[in-house]
Write a protein that holds these residues in place. Structure first.
Motif, PDB file in Angstrom:
ATOM      1  N   VAL A 109      49.144  35.469  25.039  1.00 50.00           N
ATOM      2  CA  VAL A 109      47.828  34.837  25.120  1.00 50.00           C
ATOM      3  C   VAL A 109      47.156  34.654  23.773  1.00 50.00           C
ATOM      4  O   VAL A 109      46.123  33.993  23.686  1.00 50.00           O
ATOM      5  CB  VAL A 109      46.881  35.634  26.051  1.00 50.00           C
ATOM      6  N   ASP A 166      45.986  30.960  22.492  1.00 45.63           N
ATOM      7  CA  ASP A 166      44.906  30.399  23.306  1.00 45.63           C
ATOM      8  C   ASP A 166      43.627  31.231  23.194  1.00 45.63           C
ATOM      9  O   ASP A 166      42.526  30.691  23.137  1.00 45.63           O
ATOM     10  CB  ASP A 166      45.331  30.297  24.771  1.00 45.63           C
ATOM     11  N   LEU A 167      43.793  32.546  23.182  1.00 49.45           N
ATOM     12  CA  LEU A 167      42.646  33.441  23.076  1.00 49.45           C
ATOM     13  C   LEU A 167      41.922  33.223  21.747  1.00 49.45           C
ATOM     14  O   LEU A 167      40.696  33.090  21.715  1.00 49.45           O
ATOM     15  CB  LEU A 167      43.089  34.895  23.204  1.00 49.45           C
ATOM     16  N   SER A 183      40.091  29.921  21.707  1.00 43.07           N
ATOM     17  CA  SER A 183      38.862  29.932  22.506  1.00 43.07           C
ATOM     18  C   SER A 183      37.767  30.770  21.854  1.00 43.07           C
ATOM     19  O   SER A 183      36.590  30.438  21.963  1.00 43.07           O
ATOM     20  CB  SER A 183      39.147  30.417  23.923  1.00 43.07           C
ATOM     21  N   LEU A 223      49.064  38.087  33.391  1.00 43.95           N
ATOM     22  CA  LEU A 223      47.599  38.162  33.424  1.00 43.95           C
ATOM     23  C   LEU A 223      46.969  36.877  32.887  1.00 43.95           C
ATOM     24  O   LEU A 223      45.911  36.461  33.355  1.00 43.95           O
ATOM     25  CB  LEU A 223      47.099  39.381  32.629  1.00 43.95           C
ATOM     26  N   ALA A 224      47.613  36.260  31.912  1.00 53.86           N
ATOM     27  CA  ALA A 224      47.091  35.004  31.353  1.00 53.86           C
ATOM     28  C   ALA A 224      47.110  33.891  32.394  1.00 53.86           C
ATOM     29  O   ALA A 224      46.291  32.979  32.336  1.00 53.86           O
ATOM     30  CB  ALA A 224      47.914  34.592  30.140  1.00 53.86           C
ATOM     31  N   ILE A 248      46.319  34.274  35.394  1.00 54.32           N
ATOM     32  CA  ILE A 248      45.124  34.493  36.207  1.00 54.32           C
ATOM     33  C   ILE A 248      43.887  34.013  35.455  1.00 54.32           C
ATOM     34  O   ILE A 248      43.075  33.272  35.968  1.00 54.32           O
ATOM     35  CB  ILE A 248      44.991  35.984  36.595  1.00 54.32           C
ATOM     36  N   ASP A 249      43.762  34.493  34.198  1.00 54.00           N
ATOM     37  CA  ASP A 249      42.634  34.119  33.358  1.00 54.00           C
ATOM     38  C   ASP A 249      42.931  34.554  31.939  1.00 54.00           C
ATOM     39  O   ASP A 249      43.497  35.611  31.721  1.00 54.00           O
ATOM     40  CB  ASP A 249      41.352  34.789  33.856  1.00 54.00           C
ATOM     41  N   LEU A 250      42.529  33.722  30.994  1.00 54.36           N
ATOM     42  CA  LEU A 250      42.772  34.023  29.592  1.00 54.36           C
ATOM     43  C   LEU A 250      42.091  35.308  29.209  1.00 54.36           C
ATOM     44  O   LEU A 250      42.578  36.127  28.512  1.00 54.36           O
ATOM     45  CB  LEU A 250      42.303  32.868  28.703  1.00 54.36           C
TER      46      LEU A 250
END
Length: 164
Positions: free
Chosen positions: A30, A33-34, A37, A159-160, A162-164
């Motif tokens: 992640v 992307d994390l 963001s 988990l990513a 599901i949501d970042l």
């Protein structure tokens, strides 16, 4: 130490080592992307920050391994391992909700410090294991480290989704 208590202690250590190894790779799937963001930057900027985050974690483990080991010699292996796991758990929550790159970096530094328990875990194994069984149990440590290396990115990726 009774046989049952020794087995529980061994399981605790092996789980601790696995969790420490999971922590190394948990963020890798992640991270780009994390970071994008959190910073609002580009993928190339995220790659630079990713390198900084990964390096800071590894450097903290390297620097604090002897410190954590010394603390465990002074105050006991179990309390140091338990405190380390508690702080690491809280730190992972902070990383999950970090609104800025600086908080993410700080959390990654703390994660590296709290994951520097390899020497303490190994010493604990040596403390509770008869000499004839140490090689086999140290092999279990290596196996748990390998399993954690595989599970970390797997869990991070799941988990990513599901949501970042």
């Amino acid at each position: 130490m009774s046989d049952r208590r020794e087995k529980l202690a061994l399981a605790f250590i092996l789980i601790t080592i696995t969790i420490d190894a999971i922590g190394i790779g948990l963020i890798f799937p992640v991270m780009p992307d994390l970071i994008e963001s959190v910073t609002g930057g580009t993928l190339s900027q995220a790659a630079i920050w990713g390198g900084i985050l990964s390096t800071s974690y590894a450097v903290m483990q390297f620097l604090f391994g002897p410190v954590i080991g010394s603390l465990s010699d002074r105050y006991g292996r179990r309390p140091i391992l338990l405190i380390s796991l508690l702080v690491m758990s809280i730190d992972y929550l902070v990383m999950a909700m970090a609104p800025t790159i600086w908080l993410l970096l700080l959390a990654r530094i703390v994660a590296g410090i709290t994951a520097a328990t390899y020497a303490t875990a190994t010493a604990y194994i040596a403390d509770i294991t008869p000499a004839a069984e140490r090689g086999r149990r140290f092999g279990l440590i290596g196996a748990c480290f390998g399993v954690g290396f595989v599970l970390g990115p797997l869990i991070g990726g799941l988990l990513a989704a599901i949501d970042l």
